[in-house]
Scaffold this active site. Structure first.
Site, PDB file in Angstrom:
ATOM      1  N   LYS A  78       0.844  -1.160   0.068  1.00  0.00           N
ATOM      2  CA  LYS A  78      -0.115  -0.042  -0.029  1.00  0.00           C
ATOM      3  C   LYS A  78       0.841   1.301   0.001  1.00  0.00           C
ATOM      4  CE  LYS A  78      -4.099   1.836   2.718  1.00  0.00           C
ATOM      5  NZ  LYS A  78      -4.540   1.477   4.115  1.00  0.00           N
ATOM      6  N   SER A 153      -9.632   1.740   3.299  1.00  0.00           N
ATOM      7  CA  SER A 153      -8.699   2.655   2.329  1.00  0.00           C
ATOM      8  C   SER A 153      -7.803   1.565   1.432  1.00  0.00           C
ATOM      9  CB  SER A 153      -8.027   3.744   3.059  1.00  0.00           C
ATOM     10  OG  SER A 153      -7.045   2.823   4.016  1.00  0.00           O
ATOM     11  N   SER A 177      -9.811  -0.685   7.196  1.00  0.00           N
ATOM     12  CA  SER A 177      -9.293  -0.432   6.115  1.00  0.00           C
ATOM     13  C   SER A 177      -8.588  -1.730   5.262  1.00  0.00           C
ATOM     14  CB  SER A 177      -8.213   0.648   6.307  1.00  0.00           C
ATOM     15  OG  SER A 177      -8.796   1.863   5.939  1.00  0.00           O
TER      16      SER A 177
END
Lengths: 473, 452
Positions: A78, A153, A177
């Site tokens: 990420k 996210s 997330s």
């Protein structure tokens, strides 16, 4: 045989037995990324040169007889994890050309374990959101239906795993997330206990909540990755000294006699199809030897209030360092959502409001922690739906400043209590979108929730089903 | 006319200065407060002592320096403070280019130490409100370049541990402030936690000053803070200047503005820097990156037992144990190194029947350089001088007698009034004795013989 469908465990085995090389594996994934990125936008930055260099290096090491836990395994990370020499934007244009001079501890550990870095995945800017629609690099698409969102996210991370653009992904969860996008994309997502995995080098969102963790095709892969990630870090004062068990040791043992707690409040307002799938999954667990017990927890709505205040306050302070002096782009590059959060957080911390908001939220947080502790005296784990709905269509988050909180209502309580949790796919809606169930454990119960998830996965191996990725709607 | 002027002269008694102090002391730990960068930044190339943590890069996290925390607690203990067993760090949020994270890690409601005091010579106690730990900021320099103005930031100082010591508004004049500061400096040096060198910015002073009517109760409704003072002498001057300035304004019926002022040494006056309309809202909240710091009772007692003897105690002991006057003891205990040197010399001197007072006289009057002399050497020097005094009288007499016989011409010259010739005879005698002797003694004896 298509290499890109391999799970981490399978890929490792083939590498170890020298059936394939890391370069071959990496090339297959880079090819897949290249092919699907126009439709998925799961990555902010792809690093083919870095990846092939890592892969060649891994192959050389293996030839020399060196054995490492992830030697030659391609992974996506990420974009809020600092990667030395590779730009790290957290999907915000404020950091558009920021190249960190250091690795996050998670990245360092993965490198030491021999990973191959494929690239940095898209996310909601600063991890603010549950859709990836707040990303300054455009939303990612759900591989099961590109007209839908992947969640967030860590949306790019979950999409990259579901679409076989990577063997596995590293994401981070503040509240939902990891689990929520894993649920929407039909993959496994493990949110470790707060403090289990170092936050050092992860662009901070809610500092008292952020928990890095793996997103994988299969449960065993998550156990393998957690083994590499977990452990105290001298660079993170909030990382825990609690001993790290061998997560694979008991993974495949049965769950006879396991006590599972279920709270009605966690099914309230949940979409019928989701509810039905999760109820079905609970029956499967029962069949595997678990007993089900109804429990009463605080209603998740209190967690939303607490979470919103604590997280916004921390955000307003954490983003202050981006003062326009040092990172290329100035504060005007902050998106609407970041600005909203900074303003709300600044307000709740202001003189005269601190006690009314922040301090009160801290107190309620303690109450919620105690509530879970009490529950875990009677049951071993708590299960329920991960998200109230399946993946929503693109555009769903627009104009919804509390979109994230509503999508994450079922994961926020366990996040603010710092608990461990895992999402596993349990079914599909009629529209063909994945449905996820979460298994919540006490703090540092990763070993247990992984075992429960593994047992379920054996009964219902949904990982065998792959999305047919069409062109974007 | 005369009357008015008299009145004016009398007016100082109408007001009592109300002065409080904030002092920042930079600790001399090896590494910074929250990272492992070296604290030895003084005079180093800009931004050469930095890392992701003290640069505040995204994702970097602070890990507190245990030695710094212990040093802070030691200072608090030395200042008679109570210690918060449960303490924590807080974020103090404000924007300034030299602040790398947009907030300073400091302590808000649970400082390590609180409620202490320092006692002045006149037994007046200055209350210590709090002793807390925080991190230093970077340093800005403003330059005039060819193509315009520029501000440069050096983060070498960013994250260096600072201890802030805040007093109650208990001072009533500049002399009290000066004495307090000297004492505070002496204490932190005794503790060996800071060099407290004002010139290097290792000790920074911020007095806040106001005047109240001598008949009024409570604190005045304004306060003037003076910043950037880098010597005790300047703080004295700045306070005296401010007291007069406030007095004039108050006499004219006004109220001094609530503001921050600086001291201009060249012009010998303070000047306005920033008007403070309201207290700044720093939006303090508990630092989520650092768990609370719990100081257990046994840790505290370990710290307590590791405390060195402090200046006051040492001063008292020197008077008692060594039977020294206050004057001597005070001078000897100003600097711990001198006090230690003295004590060691006393121990060595004891075996040779040299009294502490004799040693004290030499150390104080001759300003012994303790960096180049060992205590034992000092004693040896004293003994050598004593040996000379113990020169055998018969030996001296016979040497002089011989010299006088061998130099009849010189003796005659002397007796004829050429007194300078004694120097020649002195030289000859010393040569004859063939060792280091007390010249004065020989000269006196020589004179006696010549007269005789």
């Amino acid at each position: 045989m298509s290499l890109h469908t391999l799970s981490l465990t399978e890929a490792l085995k083939k590498l170890e037995q020298k059936e394939i090389s890391s370069v071959e594996l990496t090339e297959a994934y880079l090819e897949r990324i290249k092919e699907l990125e126009p439709r998925l936008n799961a990555f902010v930055t792809v690093t083919p040169e870095e990846a092939l260099r890592n892969a060649a290096d891994a192959d050389r090491k293996r030839a020399e007889g060196i054995s490492l836990p992830l030697l030659g395994i391609p992974l996506s990370i990420k974009d809020n994890f600092s990667t030395s020499g590779i730009r790290t934007t957290a999907s915000s244009k404020v950091l558009d050309d920021y190249i960190p001079p250091f690795d996050a501890t998670v990245v360092r550990r993965l490198k030491e374990a021999g990973m191959v870095l494929l690239g940095k995945t898209n996310m909601d800017a600063w991890a603010h959101g549950s859709s990836t629609e707040t990303s300054d690099y455009g939303a990612s698409k759900n591989p099961w239906n590109t007209a839908h969102l992947p969640g967030g996210s860590s949306g790019g991370a979950a999409a990259s795993v579901a679409a076989d653009q990577t063997v596995a992904a590293i994401g981070s969860e503040t509240a939902g997330s990891i689990r929520q996008p894993a649920s929407w994309c039909g993959v496994v997502g493990l949110k470790p206990t707060y403090g289990r995995v170092s936050r050092y080098g992860v662009v901070a969102m809610g500092s008292s909540l952020d928990s890095p963790g793996p997103i994988t095709k299969r449960v065993e892969d998550s156990a393998l990755l957690l083994q590499v990630l977990a452990g105290q870090d001298p660079m993170d004062a909030t990382s825990s000294p609690t001993e790290v068990p061998n997560y694979l040791k008991n993974l495949k043992k049965d769950i006879q006699g396991l006590k599972i707690g279920i709270s009605d409040d966690y099914f309230e307002g949940v979409h019928e199809e989701v509810k039905a799938s999760v109820e079905e999954a609970i029956k499967t667990l029962e069949k595997l030897g678990a007993t089900i017990k109804k429990i009463k927890l605080f209603h998740p709505k209190y967690a939303i209030a607490v979470y919103t205040i604590l997280q916004r306050a921390e955000v307003s302070s954490n983003l202050a360092r981006l003062d326009g002096i040092r990172y290329g782009n100035d504060r005007s590059y902050f998106g609407e959502e970041a600005k909203r959060r900074i303003m709300l957080g600044t307000y709740t911390l202001s003189a005269g409001y601190y006690d009314q908001y922040y301090n009160k939220a801290l107190k309620v947080r303690t109450v919620i922690i105690e509530d879970f502790k009490k529950a875990f005296q009677d049951v071993d784990v708590i299960v329920g739906p991960t998200a109230p709905t399946t993946a929503l269509p693109i555009g769903a988050s627009e104009g919804q400043s509390m979109f994230g909180e509503l999508a994450d209502v079922l994961v926020e309580p366990s996040s603010i209590a710092g608990l461990s949790g895992i999402n596993i796919p349990v079914g599909f809606s009629k529209a063909g979108l994945p449905i996820g169930m979460q298994i919540i454990g006490p703090q540092f119960a990763e070993e247990l929730i992984l075992k429960v998830a593994y047992n379920y996965e054996q009964e219902n191996p949904l990982y065998l089903k792959k999305p047919k990725i069409g062109s974007s709607a | 006319m005369n009357k008015i002027s008299n009145n004016h002269e009398l007016q100082p008694t109408r007001y009592v200065p109300v002065i409080g102090l904030e002092v920042h002391v930079e600790l001399k730990t090896e590494s910074k407060m929250f990272c492992s960068c070296s604290t030895q930044y003084f005079g180093k190339a800009p931004n050469s002592h930095v890392c992701p943590v003290c640069l505040g890069l995204p994702g970097a996290l602070p890990v507190p320096n245990r030695i710094a925390i212990e040093s802070c607690i030691k200072i608090a203990l030395a200042l008679n403070c109570k210690i918060n067993e449960f303490s924590k760090f807080d974020r103090k949020n404000y924007f300034y280019p030299d602040l790398s994270k947009g907030y300073q890690i400091s302590q808000y409601d649970l400082p390590f130490g609180y409620g202490g005091f320092i006692e002045l010579k006149n037994k007046k106690r200055i209350g210590i409100t709090r002793v807390h730990m925080e991190e230093d900021t970077g340093k800005l320099s403003h330059l005039e370049l060819r193509d315009g103005k520029a501000s440069l930031i050096d983060f070498n100082r960013s994250g260096v541990p600072l201890v802030e010591i805040v007093t109650e508004p208990d001072f009533e004049d500049a002399l009290e402030v000066k004495e307090y500061l000297q004492k505070l400096q002496q204490i932190v040096r005794y503790l060996d936690v800071s060099n407290a060198d004002m010139e290097k910015g290792e000790m920074r002073l911020e007095p806040n000053i106001s005047l109240r009517e001598s008949s009024a109760k409570g604190l005045p409704k304004y306060k003037v803070e003076v910043k950037n003072i880098n010597s005790f002498k300047f703080v004295e001057k700045a306070i005296e200047y401010e007291v007069k300035r406030h007095q004039t304004i108050l006499d004219e019926g006004g109220t001094p503005a609530q503001e921050t002022r600086g001291w201009d040494e060249n012009k010998q006056r303070t000047f306005s820097q920033r008007i403070k309309e309201d207290a700044h809202d720093y939006r303090y909240f508990p630092e989520p990156d650092i768990p609370p710091i719990i100081t257990l009772a046994d840790q505290l007692s370990t710290l307590n037992s590791s405390m060195p003897e402090l200046p006051d105690a040492k001063l008292e002991r020197f008077q008692k144990e060594f039977d020294l006057p206050y004057y001597d003891s005070e001078i000897l205990t100003r600097d711990k190194a001198i006090a230690d040197f003295f004590e060691e010399a006393v121990t060595v001197g004891k075996d040779h029947s040299i009294s502490p007072k004799q040693i004290s006289n030499i150390v104080i009057n001759k300003k012994t350089d303790i960096s180049s002399t060992l205590p034992a050497e000092l004693i040896k020097n004293i003994l050598d001088e004593k040996k000379i005094l113990a020169l055998d009288e018969g030996e001296l007499e016979s040497a002089i007698a011989q010299v006088l016989i061998e130099n009849i011409k010189a003796v005659e010259d002397y007796q004829n009034g050429k007194e300078g010739v004694i120097m020649f005879l002195l030289g000859q005698t010393i040569k004859k004795l063939g060792k280091k002797v007390d010249t004065e003694l020989v000269r006196e004896q020589l004179k006696k013989e010549l007269k005789g």
